[in-house]
Design a protein around this motif. Structure first.
Motif, PDB file in Angstrom:
ATOM      1  N   ILE A  65       0.885  -1.175   0.000  1.00 19.92           N
ATOM      2  CA  ILE A  65       0.000   0.000   0.000  1.00 19.92           C
ATOM      3  C   ILE A  65       0.917   1.217   0.000  1.00 19.92           C
ATOM      4  O   ILE A  65       1.766   1.357   0.887  1.00 19.92           O
ATOM      5  CB  ILE A  65      -0.912   0.023   1.239  1.00 19.92           C
ATOM      6  CG1 ILE A  65      -1.759  -1.262   1.301  1.00 19.92           C
ATOM      7  CG2 ILE A  65      -1.836   1.245   1.208  1.00 19.92           C
ATOM      8  CD1 ILE A  65      -2.542  -1.426   2.597  1.00 19.92           C
ATOM      9  N   ALA A 337      -3.435   0.640  -3.610  1.00 16.57           N
ATOM     10  CA  ALA A 337      -3.252  -0.726  -3.116  1.00 16.57           C
ATOM     11  C   ALA A 337      -2.731  -1.529  -4.297  1.00 16.57           C
ATOM     12  O   ALA A 337      -3.365  -1.558  -5.349  1.00 16.57           O
ATOM     13  CB  ALA A 337      -4.569  -1.301  -2.618  1.00 16.57           C
ATOM     14  N   ALA A 388      -7.559   0.679   1.552  1.00 15.53           N
ATOM     15  CA  ALA A 388      -7.057  -0.255   0.532  1.00 15.53           C
ATOM     16  C   ALA A 388      -8.026  -1.426   0.364  1.00 15.53           C
ATOM     17  O   ALA A 388      -8.350  -1.847  -0.753  1.00 15.53           O
ATOM     18  CB  ALA A 388      -5.675  -0.761   0.936  1.00 15.53           C
TER      19      ALA A 388
END
Ligand code: FAD
Length: 402
Positions: A65, A337, A388
């Protein structure tokens, strides 16, 4: 690109949703020799049902991430020339969510200004999208170039971008889009677009076109204009007015003609950058042309005095905020993400404020919100796992019924 992908993809989405109907298809020419192929209407869905390879979207496949801040300036990128002590500084920073997209055109302007100083040994400060393209274009103009930078790809902000050709994403506020700015912007866009055509079809696919699907539960969403109740200053929306000829027309798919049940789809062709391969290509070309790269950090412009070059291009991006005390740079936070790549997926999706891109260096999922203010004035770079997972689960939801 004027639809409605959100955030920097807001500009793309605007193209998806609103503009494609009147757009023309460009058949790119070289050196302005041949341009043609006008196709002015939105196409209706083909009779055969659309087939899409299923995406393996699940949160356990997230590999990384990343968070970064876009260098937004209400007045647009800074491209003026400044004398500091003995040095001539040509600025090339503040490209908001359009840095990759405008890089060749913006750096072309900076290089012209730098070469006009009459020196043949030139420094570039910064090794992101703007620094690398400045370095390469300086070499093509006959200069010997050293790039000085604190960090190199993949540790620069440019390496954390989504990777779409979004040339008016958060590029300036509408009030600042004067006729002169529009002309400058259109020139930057056209030069960049043409340069990118010469980077297609290379090993590793640094640049490629993808099909991108805007997915909606509601047919009217495909035609919805931006909310008129929003009183905040508007971001400039330049594509439909100035580069409609670069926007391929879209195609609509109704319920039953695609894999996503009763939803409505609009397909567009978008240019995508596989940033890992692309940044490596730029670095390798720069070095192969005799370019030098030195790791160096500058704390104030006075630190430039220690450089041997008299002419510098400043491509420090968001770093210019601290280095030059330029508080006109506003951070706009964006989080990606990243997920294990899937080689059979070659299409992008946009659904419920979430963007998915099939990058070969890692699938990209991003919550992009409803407008360009998402992440505005937010300089926090701590990854948000919940955001995410929301991004991944929203896209994964499309495949639940398959
Ligand atoms: C989430 C997100 C998604 C995005 N998506 C897209 C997209 O799809 N398409 C697009 O076109 N754009 C996109 N952007 C915008 C784009 O990433 C930026 O506009 C672009 O990366 C800016 O590049 P740059 O070269 O100016 O700056 P940077 O990439 O930040 O590079 C700056 C360089 O300067 C160096 N530097 C900085 N300060 C100093 C210092 N004091 N001393 C020495 N060196 C210094 C750094 O080390 C680095 O090498 C996105 C941005 C974000 C955050």
């Amino acid at each position: 690109m004027k639809n409605r992908r959100f955030s920097e993809q807001e500009r793309l989405d605007r193209r998806r949703l609103l503009a494609a109907g009147g757009a023309a298809l460009l058949v790119a020419g070289i050196d302005g020799c041949s341009v043609g192929g006008l196709q002015p209407k939105r196409r209706t869905a083909p009779a055969a049902a659309l087939q899409l390879a299923p995406l393996r979207a699940s949160t356990d496949r997230i590999t990384q991430i990343t968070v970064c801040t876009r260098p937004f300036r209400a007045q647009g990128p800074r491209l003026d020339v400044e004398q500091i002590g003995q040095k001539v500084i040509v600025h090339n920073y503040g490209h908001g969510g359009s840095g990759w997209s405008l890089s060749w055109g913006s750096s072309g302007i900076a290089v012209q200004k730098a070469m006009a100083a009459g020196e043949r040994e030139i420094a570039v400060i910064g090794c992101g999208a703007l620094g690398l393209t400045s370095g390469l274009l300086l070499q093509r103009a006959g200069a010997r170039v050293t790039i000085y930078a604190k960090d190199l790809p993949p540790n620069v902000r440019s390496s954390l971008a989504s990777g779409l050709w979004t040339p008016d994403s958060r590029i300036c506020l509408e009030d600042h889009a004067t006729p002169a700015f529009k002309q400058l912007w259109a020139n930057m866009v056209r030069r960049s677009f043409q340069t990118y055509q010469s980077l297609l079809g290379l090993p590793g696919n640094p640049v490629e076109f993808i099909d991108d699907y805007f997915v909606s539960d509601d047919s009217t969403r495909l035609r919805r204009e931006a909310s008129s109740t929003d009183t905040r200053p508007k971001f400039a929306d330049l594509q439909r007015e100035l580069i409609a000829d670069l926007i391929p027309r879209s195609e609509d798919f109704g319920p039953g003609s695609h894999p996503f049940g009763n939803r409505y789809l609009r397909r567009n062709s978008l240019m995508m950058f596989n940033i890992t391969a692309y940044a490596r290509l730029l670095m390798a070309d720069f070095v192969a042309n005799g370019g030098k790269i030195e790791i160096a950090e500058f704390h104030t412009p006075a630190d430039f005095a220690k450089l041997r070059e008299k002419v510098l291009i400043n491509a420090t991006g968001y770093g210019s905020r601290a280095l030059f005390g330029d508080e006109s740079i506003i951070p706009v936070r964006g989080q990606l993400a990243r997920m294990i790549p899937q080689s059979d997926i070659n299409y992008g999706l946009f659904y419920k404020g979430v963007s998915f891109l099939p990058r070969r260096d890692g699938l990209v999922f991003q919550v992009v919100g409803d407008d360009d203010y998402y992440g505005f004035k937010d300089d926090t770079t701590v990854p948000d796992r919940a955001e995410a997972e929301l991004a991944v689960n929203t896209i994964a939801g499309l495949y639940k019924a398959l």
